[in-house]
Design a protein around this motif. Sequence first.
Motif, PDB file in Angstrom:
ATOM      1  N   PRO A  33       0.801  -1.220   0.000  1.00  0.00           N
ATOM      2  CA  PRO A  33       0.000   0.000   0.000  1.00  0.00           C
ATOM      3  C   PRO A  33       0.837   1.273   0.000  1.00  0.00           C
ATOM      4  CG  PRO A  33      -0.828  -1.568   1.630  1.00  0.00           C
ATOM      5  CD  PRO A  33       0.465  -2.111   1.133  1.00  0.00           C
ATOM      6  N   GLY A 124      -0.283  -0.343  -3.793  1.00  0.00           N
ATOM      7  CA  GLY A 124      -1.487  -1.059  -3.374  1.00  0.00           C
ATOM      8  C   GLY A 124      -2.128  -1.877  -4.478  1.00  0.00           C
ATOM      9  N   SER A 143      -6.829  -4.954  -5.026  1.00  0.00           N
ATOM     10  CA  SER A 143      -6.309  -4.009  -4.049  1.00  0.00           C
ATOM     11  C   SER A 143      -5.714  -4.757  -2.869  1.00  0.00           C
ATOM     12  CB  SER A 143      -7.416  -3.073  -3.571  1.00  0.00           C
ATOM     13  OG  SER A 143      -6.990  -2.333  -2.444  1.00  0.00           O
ATOM     14  N   VAL A 145      -5.251  -3.439  -0.154  1.00  0.00           N
ATOM     15  CA  VAL A 145      -5.878  -2.842   1.030  1.00  0.00           C
ATOM     16  C   VAL A 145      -7.257  -3.438   1.273  1.00  0.00           C
ATOM     17  CG1 VAL A 145      -6.693  -0.709   2.088  1.00  0.00           C
ATOM     18  CG2 VAL A 145      -4.607  -0.693   0.691  1.00  0.00           C
TER      19      VAL A 145
END
Length: 416
Positions: A33, A124, A143, A145
Amino acid sequence: MEVLIVGGGIGGLTLALTLEKAGIPARVFESSPEIKPVGVGINLLPHAMKELARLGLDTELSRVAVETREAVFFNRFGQLIFREALGRAAGYDWPQYSVHRGDLQAVLLEAVRRRLGEDRVRAGWKCVGFEHETSGAVALFNSSVTGDDLPPQRGAVVVACDGIHSVIRKQLHPQEGEPLYSGVNMWRGVTRWPSFLSGASMVRAGWLRCGKMVIYPIRERIDEEGRQLVNWVAEIETPRHQQRDWNRRGRLEDFLGAFEAMPFDWLDVPAFIRAADCVLEFPMVDQDPLPWWTQGRVTLLGDAAHPMVPRGSNGAGQAILDARALVDALLRHADPADALRAYETKRLEATANVVRMSRKNPPDAILREVFVRSGDRPFERIEDVIGLDELKAISDGYKRVAGYDRESLAEPGGGR
């Protein structure tokens, strides 16, 4: 043409800068990230510095690194085995630098953002695979995240620079299996310490069976006392290991005992280890050389292509040489698929030889020969154990295979 680079480490960022210098657009996708400093010390040998200087990074690197001037080998009793000059001190046109991996990555990342643009690096974005298209390749992401799918990214070429656990390597070679453990576990750290020996020495001491240390400074004058930040690696043969993780914390009690008898007159090794800012642990691993790296418009670079055990200070250097060879091929061939095959032809066997040499006879084989021939006992004269010409031949042999002997670097296109 646009090149998609999967991975924002040393290989990926160097590739982006090399492409930019050649006028080829690129984007970098990093799974973390936030791209932040990880790891500890790393070495940039003269062949790597030749390429980084060509990219205009030598001045920035000189500000954050230590110019290493000599390699020094000791047995575990602190007796000098062999000493040789390095980098410019050895007559090279380029220095050898020892640097914190995070400092090197910061120099590369800042240069990429300045030259290519902030929007050319995306953090990310975790690569989960790739697909082929008639006129290019598609990199697939989610992603890191949220885990949500991210839009597929299309480019003329996709280059996997995502390390030893590369997702793209696994898709290309699904039957390969996990990285191979060498039988040696490593504990690494950095310690704030007054300079020792020349103040720019790379030290190797002991041997893997009883405990081997690699010690070298990576930052100069870090405080009012003028101390250096000194990188160290403790290596011990052991069946115990876990999967490599740059951030796994290590424990002193797991390895310090092997080095308690190393209070040398030039460095109290056990006290030096105890004073570390932090200790990290990971295994010494590599992979057998692959039969091929390239499929259509997709290829591998750096540790994704040829992970090697870190016994020759050469992993980053080989990734940097890969970047130059790949861009040269893209400039020579109109068809990107042809370019990737030409790149593979140039680098596949060359790097396979380095992987094999790093296993069998890297520079620290000097320590092995003395350990075996002396019966792990002190000696009166090193010449009674092994000749200096033979010691030099071990070091020079690795340089030739890795491509940074002075003769090779002096040739047009040398080091590649």
